[in-house]
Enzyme design. Structure first.
Site, PDB file in Angstrom:
ATOM      1  N   ASP A  53       0.831  -1.208   0.000  1.00 16.83           N
ATOM      2  CA  ASP A  53       0.000   0.000   0.000  1.00 16.83           C
ATOM      3  C   ASP A  53       0.866   1.258   0.000  1.00 16.83           C
ATOM      4  OD1 ASP A  53       0.779  -0.730   2.671  1.00 16.83           O
ATOM      5  OD2 ASP A  53      -0.614   0.750   3.453  1.00 16.83           O
ATOM      6  N   GLU A  95       0.132  -1.217   5.610  1.00 19.83           N
ATOM      7  CA  GLU A  95       1.205  -0.816   6.539  1.00 19.83           C
ATOM      8  C   GLU A  95       1.012   0.620   6.980  1.00 19.83           C
ATOM      9  OE1 GLU A  95       5.113   0.778   7.827  1.00 19.83           O
ATOM     10  OE2 GLU A  95       3.831   1.454   6.209  1.00 19.83           O
TER      11      GLU A  95
END
Ligand code: ZN
Length: 369
Positions: free
Chosen positions: A77, A138
């Site tokens: 991400d 994350e």
């Protein structure tokens, strides 16, 4: 050995795929296809389901029975804005066109890992068992790493390719942290007619604050009240005040002691004034600290020597998936990979740094094999 063009192309392909946190589906599919092509066993866990994400952590395994196990990880991400990323190569640097982030944080890490494994396979280099983990979410609290079943794979060493700074730097220290609100509940009263019937929450807070340790407490520990909200009108004794508090320390014990001390001060002063107090401060991720003689560092140091780049260690104020794995009892070292000005539209990465990080990963695998 490193195929620079392939490395850069693969990174750019991934950078172009939009993948905000919990919407990593498309880039996850791209990565799975690559890992399968290289010959890894690929699975996807169900980490995303818990958070209504559209993808899980992508896990690829390259077996080496009887050998040590090495986990290599980077997150899929990126922060916003990351829609329609248009990477531009200029003077050995890859950057966005200025309207989005580049997403080198952390797709550069994924590109490095994939290229390193290609090199290992193409050249029949002896390697440890490799567990590739491309994690989700994350950036919004290490969610993918927290859900990842690391115990199932039990790596001997984990390397997380997810820090800014020149390749060759390893993050050996990150802080323990806590944050949240502290609320003092006093009693409202008309400030002009009957102030003696009220309990001013701000007065209570002020007495407590003069006793608190705030700012730089010692070389390892800091704390702060960053926001204060309270009051209803100028003629009402302030019934409630909310303080936004945070504390960090490289020592878990010092943080615990500070949090207890802070709590006790508010509790005692509140009691003195007849006020109530609610403590909403909670601990975030755990920090970690590696000694210089840690085995994982000696492998990293050797790998830097082999590549011919300077080895260094540093501490950061933030967290990464390493914090989660270290907390779970698995040695995980975050590596600097050259990404620069991350989380901004000026983010960029030097191609030479990408090549050096990839070389480092290859050398790490060789050393541990
Ligand atoms: Zn990152």
């Amino acid at each position: 050995m490193i195929n620079k063009e392939r490395l850069v192309e693969n990174f750019i392909n991934m950078a172009k795929i939009s993948s905000p946190s919990l919407k990593e589906r498309e880039v996850a599919d791209y990565i799975k296809k690559q890992l399968e092509e290289i010959g890894l066993e690929v699975i996807e866990d169900n980490a995303g389901e818990k958070f209504n994400g559209n993808a899980g952590n992508v896990i690829g395994i390259l077996r080496a029975p009887g050998k040590k196990k090495v986990l290599l990880s980077a997150h899929m991400d990126t922060v916003l804005p990351c829609d329609k990323v248009n990477p531009i190569i200029e003077n050995g640097i890859i950057k966005s066109d200025g309207t989005t982030v580049l997403g080198g944080d952390d797709k550069a890490g994924i590109a490095n890992i994939i290229e390193a494994i290609r090199v290992i396979k193409e050249n029949n280099i002896e390697h440890p068992e490799i567990i590739v983990v491309c994690s989700i979410a994350e950036e919004i609290g290490l969610l993918g790493a927290k859900e990842f079943n690391i115990e199932k794979y039990s790596p001997d060493y984990s390397f997380i390719l997810d820090s800014s700074g020149k390749p060759g730097a390893g993050i050996v220290q990150t802080p323990f942290s806590a944050k949240g609100t502290i609320k003092i509940i006093g009693k409202p009263a008309h400030a002009g007619i009957a102030p003696e019937n009220g309990i001013n929450a701000l007065t209570v807070a002020a007495h407590a604050i003069t006793k608190l340790r705030l700012g730089r407490i010692d070389s390892e520990t800091t704390s702060n009240i960053g926001m204060v909200r309270g009051g209803e009108a100028v003629n009402i004794v302030m019934p409630e005040v909310t303080l936004h508090y945070e504390a960090r320390s490289f020592s878990g014990e010092k943080l615990d002691n500070l949090l207890k001390e802070t709590n006790d001060i508010f509790e005692n002063i509140s009691k003195e004034f007849g006020a109530q107090f609610e403590n909403g401060v909670t601990k975030g991720y755990s920090g970690y600290h590696f000694n210089e003689d840690e085995e994982i560092l000696s492998y990293f140091k050797k790998a830097c020597e082999n590549v011919g780049i300077e080895y260094s260690t540093k501490s950061t104020g933030g967290g990464s998936d390493s914090n989660v794995y270290n907390e779970k009892g698995f040695k995980a070292l975050t590596l600097a990979i050259g990404m620069t000005k991350v989380h901004t539209k000026e983010e960029y990465i030097e191609i030479e740094d990408m090549v050096n990080t990839t070389k480092l990963v290859v050398e790490l695998l060789k050393e541990i094999a």
